[in-house]
Design a protein around this motif. Structure first.
Motif, short mmCIF file in Angstrom:
data_model
loop_
_atom_site.label_atom_id
_atom_site.label_comp_id
_atom_site.label_asym_id
_atom_site.label_seq_id
_atom_site.Cartn_x
_atom_site.Cartn_y
_atom_site.Cartn_z
N ALA A 105 -11.95 1.92 0.96
CA ALA A 105 -10.65 1.40 0.86
C ALA A 105 -10.54 -0.13 0.70
N GLY A 106 -9.35 -0.48 0.17
CA GLY A 106 -8.97 -1.96 0.26
C GLY A 106 -7.82 -2.07 0.86
N VAL A 107 -7.48 -3.43 1.65
CA VAL A 107 -6.49 -3.62 2.34
C VAL A 107 -5.81 -4.99 1.68
N SER A 108 -4.60 -4.80 0.85
CA SER A 108 -3.91 -5.91 0.44
C SER A 108 -2.88 -6.42 1.79
N PHE A 109 -2.90 -7.90 1.81
CA PHE A 109 -2.28 -8.40 3.00
C PHE A 109 -1.88 -9.74 2.85
N GLY A 110 -0.56 -9.98 3.40
CA GLY A 110 0.17 -11.37 3.51
C GLY A 110 1.30 -11.02 4.25
#
Length: 225
Positions: free
Chosen positions: A194-199
């Motif tokens: 999976a990926g995790v986009s974050f900010g």
């Protein structure tokens, strides 16, 4: 109720999948704090099978975002780990409820295929996040290595939440695993999960204006005596 229980309850209740981010980067020190806390995740025989690649700054994220969007334009889906074969019964109902709430929030009407496609592509735009993490597992560790990485993912999300960092865990990014492996020069024995986009969340964005429900305990627990 203890203070620690209340703190964990608050983190779990407040966390949601962020689908619109501000451009501001997260300081490297805060990202490392998230990673140190997530590293305390338990794993089978303490194998700690998780590894991550993280875009450190918005420029690196933008380069990856552009390359990914270019790639998926006509590329075939290819995953390292099989996706669900189907969603039936209550799982189909929950999935539809979630999708329906999202489309309602962003103004995509039922039957609007173009609108649905635009919203789907937001996954590959990383929802405009300034960072993305790609989570991989060791192929030889099989299903339980992936399970351990799932535990790690939860720790990562909650650690981020504790610092006010919003997250979007995305299985969608794993639909182009060979591309991710080439782009980030991942070893052949690493499987993309999976990926995790974050900010930081763009709180005013309509896509962040809904929350998903949770099943009651009697739907998921059978007591035996």
């Amino acid at each position: 109720m203890s203070d620690r229980y209340a703190t964990l309850e608050s983190l779990l209740a407040d966390r949601y999948t962020c689908r619109a981010f501000r451009p501001d980067p997260v300081p490297r020190a805060d990202i490392e704090s998230i990673l140190r806390l997530a590293q305390r995740t338990p794993s089978w025989c303490n194998t700690q099978p998780w590894q991550l690649v993280i875009t450190e700054d918005p420029a690196a994220t933008d380069r990856f975002r552009k390359a990914l969007l270019d790639h998926i334009d006509g590329a075939a889906i290819a995953t390292d780990i099989p996706f669900p074969a189907s969603y039936e019964g209550v799982y189909r109902d929950r999935r539809r409820e979630c999708g329906g709430a999202l489309y309602t929030a962003v103004g995509v009407a039922r039957g609007d295929h173009a609108g649905s496609m635009r919203q789907m592509l937001r996954n590959y735009e990383l929802f405009d996040a300034p960072h993305v993490a790609i989570l991989t597992t060791e192929a030889d560790l099989g299903t339980y290595g992936a399970v351990d990485c799932g535990l790690y993912l939860t720790s990562f999300l909650l650690a981020a939440q504790s610092l006010g960092v919003a997250t979007a865990p995305q299985a969608a990014l794993a639909t182009y695993s060979p591309f991710l492996r080439d782009y980030f020069d991942l070893p052949a024995n690493r499987q993309v999960l999976a990926g995790v986009s974050f900010g930081y969340a763009a709180d005013e964005h309509a896509a962040n204006g809904f929350r998903t429900s949770r099943a009651a305990l009697d739907q998921v627990v059978t007591w035996h005596s």
